[in-house]
Write a protein that holds these residues in place. Sequence first.
Motif, mmCIF file in Angstrom:
data_model
loop_
_atom_site.group_PDB
_atom_site.id
_atom_site.type_symbol
_atom_site.label_atom_id
_atom_site.label_comp_id
_atom_site.label_asym_id
_atom_site.label_seq_id
_atom_site.Cartn_x
_atom_site.Cartn_y
_atom_site.Cartn_z
ATOM 1 N N ALA A 71 15.140 -44.868 48.393
ATOM 2 C CA ALA A 71 14.470 -46.105 48.787
ATOM 3 C C ALA A 71 15.375 -46.985 49.623
ATOM 4 O O ALA A 71 16.592 -46.997 49.439
ATOM 5 C CB ALA A 71 14.034 -46.867 47.542
ATOM 6 N N LEU A 72 14.756 -47.712 50.552
ATOM 7 C CA LEU A 72 15.426 -48.815 51.230
ATOM 8 C C LEU A 72 14.805 -50.077 50.629
ATOM 9 O O LEU A 72 13.586 -50.259 50.699
ATOM 10 C CB LEU A 72 15.213 -48.735 52.744
ATOM 11 N N VAL A 73 15.631 -50.888 50.017
ATOM 12 C CA VAL A 73 15.136 -52.004 49.198
ATOM 13 C C VAL A 73 15.611 -53.323 49.792
ATOM 14 O O VAL A 73 16.811 -53.509 50.009
ATOM 15 C CB VAL A 73 15.681 -51.882 47.750
ATOM 16 N N GLY A 74 14.682 -54.235 50.068
ATOM 17 C CA GLY A 74 15.049 -55.537 50.596
ATOM 18 C C GLY A 74 15.253 -56.543 49.469
ATOM 19 O O GLY A 74 16.289 -56.565 48.800
ATOM 20 N N GLY A 75 14.244 -57.358 49.239
ATOM 21 C CA GLY A 75 14.345 -58.478 48.296
ATOM 22 C C GLY A 75 14.914 -58.096 46.933
ATOM 23 O O GLY A 75 15.743 -58.823 46.370
ATOM 24 N N ALA A 76 14.482 -56.975 46.402
ATOM 25 C CA ALA A 76 14.902 -56.597 45.040
ATOM 26 C C ALA A 76 16.332 -56.076 44.991
ATOM 27 O O ALA A 76 16.829 -55.745 43.913
ATOM 28 C CB ALA A 76 13.939 -55.563 44.458
ATOM 29 N N TYR A 133 10.937 -44.650 55.971
ATOM 30 C CA TYR A 133 9.545 -44.994 56.288
ATOM 31 C C TYR A 133 9.225 -46.330 55.615
ATOM 32 O O TYR A 133 9.215 -46.423 54.389
ATOM 33 C CB TYR A 133 8.585 -43.904 55.800
ATOM 34 N N GLU A 134 8.991 -47.337 56.445
ATOM 35 C CA GLU A 134 8.721 -48.673 55.932
ATOM 36 C C GLU A 134 7.463 -49.231 56.598
ATOM 37 O O GLU A 134 7.537 -49.781 57.706
ATOM 38 C CB GLU A 134 9.892 -49.606 56.242
ATOM 39 N N PRO A 135 6.307 -49.069 55.940
ATOM 40 C CA PRO A 135 5.100 -49.681 56.503
ATOM 41 C C PRO A 135 5.342 -51.185 56.640
ATOM 42 O O PRO A 135 5.707 -51.842 55.664
ATOM 43 C CB PRO A 135 4.011 -49.382 55.471
ATOM 44 N N ILE A 192 6.432 -54.703 53.803
ATOM 45 C CA ILE A 192 7.775 -55.287 53.694
ATOM 46 C C ILE A 192 7.692 -56.751 53.272
ATOM 47 O O ILE A 192 7.083 -57.572 53.962
ATOM 48 C CB ILE A 192 8.542 -55.159 55.031
ATOM 49 N N GLY A 193 8.262 -57.034 52.120
ATOM 50 C CA GLY A 193 8.348 -58.414 51.637
ATOM 51 C C GLY A 193 7.013 -59.019 51.231
ATOM 52 O O GLY A 193 6.925 -60.232 51.033
ATOM 53 N N THR A 194 5.978 -58.200 51.096
ATOM 54 C CA THR A 194 4.648 -58.742 50.789
ATOM 55 C C THR A 194 4.213 -58.489 49.353
ATOM 56 O O THR A 194 3.230 -59.055 48.892
ATOM 57 C CB THR A 194 3.585 -58.087 51.701
ATOM 58 N N GLY A 199 16.779 -49.930 63.943
ATOM 59 C CA GLY A 199 15.333 -49.934 64.152
ATOM 60 C C GLY A 199 14.534 -50.560 63.040
ATOM 61 O O GLY A 199 13.329 -50.293 62.900
ATOM 62 N N HIS A 200 15.173 -51.411 62.224
ATOM 63 C CA HIS A 200 14.385 -52.099 61.196
ATOM 64 C C HIS A 200 13.257 -52.862 61.890
ATOM 65 O O HIS A 200 13.440 -53.408 62.982
ATOM 66 C CB HIS A 200 15.285 -53.045 60.392
ATOM 67 N N SER A 201 12.109 -52.933 61.245
ATOM 68 C CA SER A 201 10.948 -53.562 61.904
ATOM 69 C C SER A 201 11.223 -55.016 62.265
ATOM 70 O O SER A 201 10.655 -55.539 63.227
ATOM 71 C CB SER A 201 9.705 -53.464 61.024
ATOM 72 N N TRP A 243 20.327 -56.431 52.467
ATOM 73 C CA TRP A 243 20.359 -57.861 52.117
ATOM 74 C C TRP A 243 19.811 -58.745 53.236
ATOM 75 O O TRP A 243 19.637 -59.943 53.050
ATOM 76 C CB TRP A 243 21.797 -58.283 51.789
ATOM 77 N N LYS A 244 19.575 -58.170 54.405
ATOM 78 C CA LYS A 244 19.088 -58.954 55.549
ATOM 79 C C LYS A 244 20.003 -60.171 55.779
ATOM 80 O O LYS A 244 21.206 -60.075 55.566
ATOM 81 C CB LYS A 244 17.627 -59.367 55.331
ATOM 82 N N MET A 245 19.441 -61.319 56.210
ATOM 83 C CA MET A 245 20.286 -62.491 56.483
ATOM 84 C C MET A 245 20.396 -63.342 55.209
ATOM 85 O O MET A 245 20.048 -64.527 55.184
ATOM 86 C CB MET A 245 19.721 -63.303 57.653
ATOM 87 N N GLY A 302 10.478 -47.477 52.009
ATOM 88 C CA GLY A 302 10.834 -48.887 51.900
ATOM 89 C C GLY A 302 9.599 -49.758 52.062
ATOM 90 O O GLY A 302 8.694 -49.446 52.846
ATOM 91 N N GLY A 303 9.586 -50.874 51.344
ATOM 92 C CA GLY A 303 8.456 -51.813 51.424
ATOM 93 C C GLY A 303 8.042 -52.196 50.025
ATOM 94 O O GLY A 303 7.336 -51.449 49.350
ATOM 95 N N SER A 304 8.569 -53.373 49.567
ATOM 96 C CA SER A 304 8.199 -53.911 48.251
ATOM 97 C C SER A 304 8.498 -52.961 47.094
ATOM 98 O O SER A 304 7.741 -52.927 46.113
ATOM 99 C CB SER A 304 6.726 -54.351 48.241
ATOM 100 N N VAL A 305 9.594 -52.203 47.207
ATOM 101 C CA VAL A 305 10.028 -51.425 46.035
ATOM 102 C C VAL A 305 10.623 -52.400 45.033
ATOM 103 O O VAL A 305 11.429 -53.272 45.393
ATOM 104 C CB VAL A 305 11.077 -50.359 46.420
HETATM 105 C C1 PEP Z 1 13.161 -53.944 54.028
HETATM 106 O O1 PEP Z 1 13.108 -54.943 54.722
HETATM 107 O O2 PEP Z 1 13.847 -52.972 54.389
HETATM 108 C C2 PEP Z 1 12.415 -53.955 52.782
HETATM 109 C C3 PEP Z 1 12.066 -52.809 52.293
HETATM 110 O O3 PEP Z 1 12.118 -55.172 52.250
HETATM 111 P P1 PEP Z 1 11.375 -55.468 50.833
HETATM 112 O O4 PEP Z 1 11.909 -54.477 49.828
HETATM 113 O O5 PEP Z 1 11.725 -56.868 50.505
HETATM 114 O O6 PEP Z 1 9.914 -55.249 51.071
#
Ligand code: PEP
Length: 255
Positions: free
Chosen positions: A235-240, A171-173, A177-179, A101-103, A16-18, A215-218
């Motif tokens: 998956a590691l999922v941010g926004g979604a 693995y999160e290019p 991420i978030g793009t 170690g999140h980017s 969920w980040k911040m 991880g990255g825009s899943v």
């Molecule tokens: C993340 O920050 O770990 C991530 C994967 O973000 P998003 O899914 O929003 O690209």
Amino acid sequence: MAENSNGIRPLVAGNWKMNGLAAALTEAAAVRDALPSLGTGAPEVMICPPATLLSQLASTSRGSALAVGAQDCHPSASGAHTGDISAEMAKDAGASAVIVGHSERRADHGELDRIVQAKASAAHRAGLSAIICIGETNGERVAGLTLTVVERQLRGSIPGTADKTNTVIAYEPIWAIGTGLTPSPNDVAEVHAAIRKNLEDRFGADGLSMRILYGGSVKPSNARELLSLPNVNGALVGGASLKAEDFLAIIRAYA
Ligand code: PEP
């Protein structure tokens, strides 16, 4: 239990980040309440809320299939580190894992591989799983350095205490991420195969069984394709992950 070709149960973790005040816990509750209906094919599901919500989410998730993780920890167990939380504190609040170690932490807080390694080691000391994030920048990708960067981060960020039960690699290019951008399936498969080989070379049989998340825009529309690739164990999922409906649609890609 859903298993891929390596016999590994997948993990879908939401970062969920911040984001999220107490009211956002209704989204987590909706995820928690939907998990029993997914049946035996379900992946393991985790939400990593901001530290302010850890304890509340852990107590409302206790006894359910929803695991709770922290987003960061300090290498030390306690001490004069204003604003930080230790792995022991995250565990005490009810977490079973911590992202390290999140980017965004590597970029915003200058975290180098050796700091990430110390944090992962702290997670193990406290009895938490470490979800260790690695990934290249767009510049490194364009320069053809993806595998070099990823292998350097693996070498520098994983502590010797790692085994298949206490360590997950994400693995999160960074450019994804978030793009809304994602690497091609072939590129994801190539990087995950290289990570698997690296883990096997260093950890033997345990390296063959450690989970490697992408991880990255899943999102719901690309989850099935990304998550069905070889050596992609979740998956590691941010926004979604912020909306239960989207996060559940991603989870269902595995169920
Ligand atoms: C993340 O920050 O770990 C991530 C994967 O973000 P998003 O899914 O929003 O690209």
